[in-house]
Scaffold this motif. Structure first.
Motif, PDB file in Angstrom:
ATOM      1  N   ALA A  87      12.925  -4.455   4.681  1.00  0.00           N
ATOM      2  CA  ALA A  87      12.223  -4.998   3.520  1.00  0.00           C
ATOM      3  C   ALA A  87      11.884  -6.462   3.774  1.00  0.00           C
ATOM      4  O   ALA A  87      12.564  -7.130   4.548  1.00  0.00           O
ATOM      5  N   PRO A  88      10.845  -6.957   3.120  1.00  0.00           N
ATOM      6  CA  PRO A  88      10.456  -8.350   3.346  1.00  0.00           C
ATOM      7  C   PRO A  88      11.490  -9.336   2.831  1.00  0.00           C
ATOM      8  O   PRO A  88      11.578 -10.450   3.310  1.00  0.00           O
ATOM      9  N   ARG A  89      12.268  -8.914   1.843  1.00  0.00           N
ATOM     10  CA  ARG A  89      13.331  -9.803   1.345  1.00  0.00           C
ATOM     11  C   ARG A  89      14.508  -8.938   0.899  1.00  0.00           C
ATOM     12  O   ARG A  89      14.343  -7.737   0.668  1.00  0.00           O
ATOM     13  N   PRO A  90      15.710  -9.526   0.785  1.00  0.00           N
ATOM     14  CA  PRO A  90      16.869  -8.717   0.418  1.00  0.00           C
ATOM     15  C   PRO A  90      16.673  -8.003  -0.923  1.00  0.00           C
ATOM     16  O   PRO A  90      16.061  -8.558  -1.828  1.00  0.00           O
ATOM     17  N   VAL A  91      17.171  -6.791  -1.018  1.00  0.00           N
ATOM     18  CA  VAL A  91      17.116  -6.043  -2.270  1.00  0.00           C
ATOM     19  C   VAL A  91      18.555  -5.916  -2.746  1.00  0.00           C
ATOM     20  O   VAL A  91      19.429  -5.533  -1.970  1.00  0.00           O
ATOM     21  N   GLU A  92      18.801  -6.222  -3.995  1.00  0.00           N
ATOM     22  CA  GLU A  92      20.169  -6.245  -4.498  1.00  0.00           C
ATOM     23  C   GLU A  92      20.873  -4.905  -4.299  1.00  0.00           C
ATOM     24  O   GLU A  92      20.326  -3.851  -4.643  1.00  0.00           O
ATOM     25  N   GLY A  93      22.081  -4.962  -3.750  1.00  0.00           N
ATOM     26  CA  GLY A  93      22.896  -3.760  -3.584  1.00  0.00           C
ATOM     27  C   GLY A  93      22.425  -2.826  -2.481  1.00  0.00           C
ATOM     28  O   GLY A  93      22.907  -1.707  -2.365  1.00  0.00           O
ATOM     29  N   VAL A  94      21.475  -3.272  -1.629  1.00  0.00           N
ATOM     30  CA  VAL A  94      20.934  -2.387  -0.599  1.00  0.00           C
ATOM     31  C   VAL A  94      21.167  -2.989   0.780  1.00  0.00           C
ATOM     32  O   VAL A  94      21.054  -4.201   0.954  1.00  0.00           O
ATOM     33  N   ARG A  95      21.484  -2.127   1.723  1.00  0.00           N
ATOM     34  CA  ARG A  95      21.686  -2.595   3.085  1.00  0.00           C
ATOM     35  C   ARG A  95      20.337  -2.900   3.728  1.00  0.00           C
ATOM     36  O   ARG A  95      19.627  -2.010   4.154  1.00  0.00           O
ATOM     37  N   THR A  96      19.971  -4.193   3.727  1.00  0.00           N
ATOM     38  CA  THR A  96      18.700  -4.561   4.355  1.00  0.00           C
ATOM     39  C   THR A  96      18.977  -5.302   5.652  1.00  0.00           C
ATOM     40  O   THR A  96      18.119  -5.953   6.202  1.00  0.00           O
ATOM     41  N   SER A  97      20.220  -5.196   6.139  1.00  0.00           N
ATOM     42  CA  SER A  97      20.571  -5.915   7.357  1.00  0.00           C
ATOM     43  C   SER A  97      19.878  -5.318   8.576  1.00  0.00           C
ATOM     44  O   SER A  97      19.815  -5.925   9.618  1.00  0.00           O
ATOM     45  N   CYS A  98      19.372  -4.084   8.442  1.00  0.00           N
ATOM     46  CA  CYS A  98      18.694  -3.479   9.583  1.00  0.00           C
ATOM     47  C   CYS A  98      17.305  -4.071   9.709  1.00  0.00           C
ATOM     48  O   CYS A  98      16.330  -3.378   9.453  1.00  0.00           O
ATOM     49  N   ARG A  99      17.208  -5.346  10.002  1.00  0.00           N
ATOM     50  CA  ARG A  99      15.946  -6.034  10.268  1.00  0.00           C
ATOM     51  C   ARG A  99      15.055  -6.129   9.040  1.00  0.00           C
ATOM     52  O   ARG A  99      14.985  -5.212   8.234  1.00  0.00           O
ATOM     53  N   ARG A 100      14.375  -7.217   8.975  1.00  0.00           N
ATOM     54  CA  ARG A 100      13.398  -7.431   7.911  1.00  0.00           C
ATOM     55  C   ARG A 100      12.016  -7.064   8.423  1.00  0.00           C
ATOM     56  O   ARG A 100      11.785  -7.018   9.620  1.00  0.00           O
ATOM     57  N   ILE A 101      11.115  -6.849   7.503  1.00  0.00           N
ATOM     58  CA  ILE A 101       9.724  -6.653   7.911  1.00  0.00           C
ATOM     59  C   ILE A 101       8.854  -7.728   7.296  1.00  0.00           C
ATOM     60  O   ILE A 101       9.228  -8.335   6.303  1.00  0.00           O
ATOM     61  N   ALA A 102       7.690  -7.921   7.850  1.00  0.00           N
ATOM     62  CA  ALA A 102       6.722  -8.840   7.246  1.00  0.00           C
ATOM     63  C   ALA A 102       6.220  -8.191   5.959  1.00  0.00           C
ATOM     64  O   ALA A 102       6.017  -6.985   5.923  1.00  0.00           O
ATOM     65  N   PRO A 103       6.029  -8.989   4.899  1.00  0.00           N
ATOM     66  CA  PRO A 103       5.583  -8.416   3.616  1.00  0.00           C
ATOM     67  C   PRO A 103       4.330  -7.568   3.768  1.00  0.00           C
ATOM     68  O   PRO A 103       4.164  -6.556   3.079  1.00  0.00           O
ATOM     69  N   SER A 104       3.460  -7.941   4.694  1.00  0.00           N
ATOM     70  CA  SER A 104       2.200  -7.203   4.846  1.00  0.00           C
ATOM     71  C   SER A 104       2.428  -5.768   5.306  1.00  0.00           C
ATOM     72  O   SER A 104       1.571  -4.918   5.139  1.00  0.00           O
ATOM     73  N   ARG A 105       3.576  -5.499   5.899  1.00  0.00           N
ATOM     74  CA  ARG A 105       3.819  -4.149   6.414  1.00  0.00           C
ATOM     75  C   ARG A 105       4.448  -3.215   5.391  1.00  0.00           C
ATOM     76  O   ARG A 105       4.613  -2.033   5.657  1.00  0.00           O
ATOM     77  N   ALA A 106       4.849  -3.732   4.239  1.00  0.00           N
ATOM     78  CA  ALA A 106       5.540  -2.880   3.256  1.00  0.00           C
ATOM     79  C   ALA A 106       4.723  -1.627   2.969  1.00  0.00           C
ATOM     80  O   ALA A 106       3.520  -1.704   2.761  1.00  0.00           O
ATOM     81  N   GLY A 107       5.400  -0.490   2.978  1.00  0.00           N
ATOM     82  CA  GLY A 107       4.717   0.753   2.655  1.00  0.00           C
ATOM     83  C   GLY A 107       4.192   1.478   3.882  1.00  0.00           C
ATOM     84  O   GLY A 107       3.941   2.667   3.835  1.00  0.00           O
ATOM     85  N   ALA A 108       4.029   0.770   5.005  1.00  0.00           N
ATOM     86  CA  ALA A 108       3.591   1.452   6.224  1.00  0.00           C
ATOM     87  C   ALA A 108       4.738   2.315   6.743  1.00  0.00           C
ATOM     88  O   ALA A 108       5.869   2.196   6.277  1.00  0.00           O
ATOM     89  N   ASN A 109       4.471   3.179   7.685  1.00  0.00           N
ATOM     90  CA  ASN A 109       5.548   3.983   8.236  1.00  0.00           C
ATOM     91  C   ASN A 109       6.267   3.224   9.338  1.00  0.00           C
ATOM     92  O   ASN A 109       5.645   2.532  10.119  1.00  0.00           O
ATOM     93  N   VAL A 110       7.584   3.380   9.395  1.00  0.00           N
ATOM     94  CA  VAL A 110       8.352   2.808  10.505  1.00  0.00           C
ATOM     95  C   VAL A 110       8.281   3.820  11.635  1.00  0.00           C
ATOM     96  O   VAL A 110       8.546   4.995  11.428  1.00  0.00           O
TER      97      VAL A 110
END
Ligand SMILES: [Zn+2]
Length: 274
Positions: A87-110
């Protein structure tokens, strides 16, 4: 193209702009929403109604499923189902430690390589090996994709990639294999003894059968397993049968295995190497 077909082609979730590019009109989307045939996940994002709850949640959180969450969506093995996100920024209560993404990529497929990279980075090594063994067996990656992955990860994770094998038939076999390698117990896999193929033969002496719930839970499988063990014992082999829980609780098991290897009562054959 109709809305349902367009959504299916886009993996079940899409932005309105992507749908429009495929010839879907706003009127079609509104009509489908009114008939409850599609969901509006957030502004401008639509999905089929049967997508998984975590995929839905990822869109709402403006992130991408990755690591164990993506693995579960793809039908890949994982130890524990959790919600892991790029995710582009931390989300409360969610494991986002597995790398961040650029905001522009949100919603694209990993992509699959990103998912594996995150998985190696985040999950225990035995489970990382279970994943790469599974993908080797399924031929899930091309040689050039494996090479790209190797070039991206640090040395300790590259070692796991180098251990990959298509021989293990289940995650449990891979997890046990990892433990045997770590504790330097010599072993062969899928060894033919009589008309059976046993999961492991340790030091040419101890037969180990691993019983994951998915393949051994039926009554028929249970009968077959008993029959096989009885036959192996009648031929003088020492056999132990292990479940996931027993393999994960390695301390007591290692002692049991080392003692069994010293027991002169049972049959031995020369170790032929992995
Ligand atoms: Zn993770």
């Amino acid at each position: 193209m109709d809305l349902n077909t367009a959504l299916r082609k886009l993996g079940g979730v899409a932005k309105l702009s992507e749908l429009k590019r495929r010839g879907v009109t706003v009127g079609q989307v509104e009509a489908a929403l009114a008939r409850c045939e599609v969901l509006r996940l957030r502004k401008g994002w639509y999905s089929l109604t049967h997508i998984s709850p975590i995929a839905k949640r990822a869109i709402i959180d403006r992130g991408l499923l990755t690591c164990v969450s993506a693995a579960s969506e793809l039908g890949w093995p994982y130890q524990r189902m959790e919600y892991h996100l790029r995710a582009p920024r931390p989300v409360e209560g969610v494991r986002t430690s597995c790398r961040r993404i650029a905001p522009s990529r949100a919603g694209a497929n990993v992509g699959p390589i990103d998912v594996i990279e995150d998985y190696l980075h985040c999950q225990p090594p035995a489970w990382s090996l279970a994943l790469v063994d599974f993908l080797t067996r399924q031929q899930g990656l091309s040689e050039s994709q494996w090479r790209e992955l190797e070039s991206r990860v640090p040395q300790n994770q590259r070692q796991i990639l180098n251990l990959r094998s298509g021989v293990p038939e289940s995650p449990l076999e891979s997890v046990f294999r990892y433990t045997l390698i770590k504790t330097r117990l010599r072993h062969e896999m899928q060894v033919k003894i009589g008309r059976y193929r046993v999961d492991f033969l340790i030091n040419g002496k101890l037969v180990v059968e691993t019983h994951g719930a998915e393949f051994h839970a039926s009554h028929h499988a249970w009968e077959k397993d008993r029959e096989r063990v009885l036959w192996l014992r009648s031929q003088g082999w020492d056999v132990i049968e292990l479940t996931f829980k027993q393999v994960e609780d390695w301390g007591g098991l290692e002692r049991l295995i080392r003692n069994a290897l010293k027991n002169p009562r049972y049959r031995t054959r020369s170790f032929v190497g992995p």
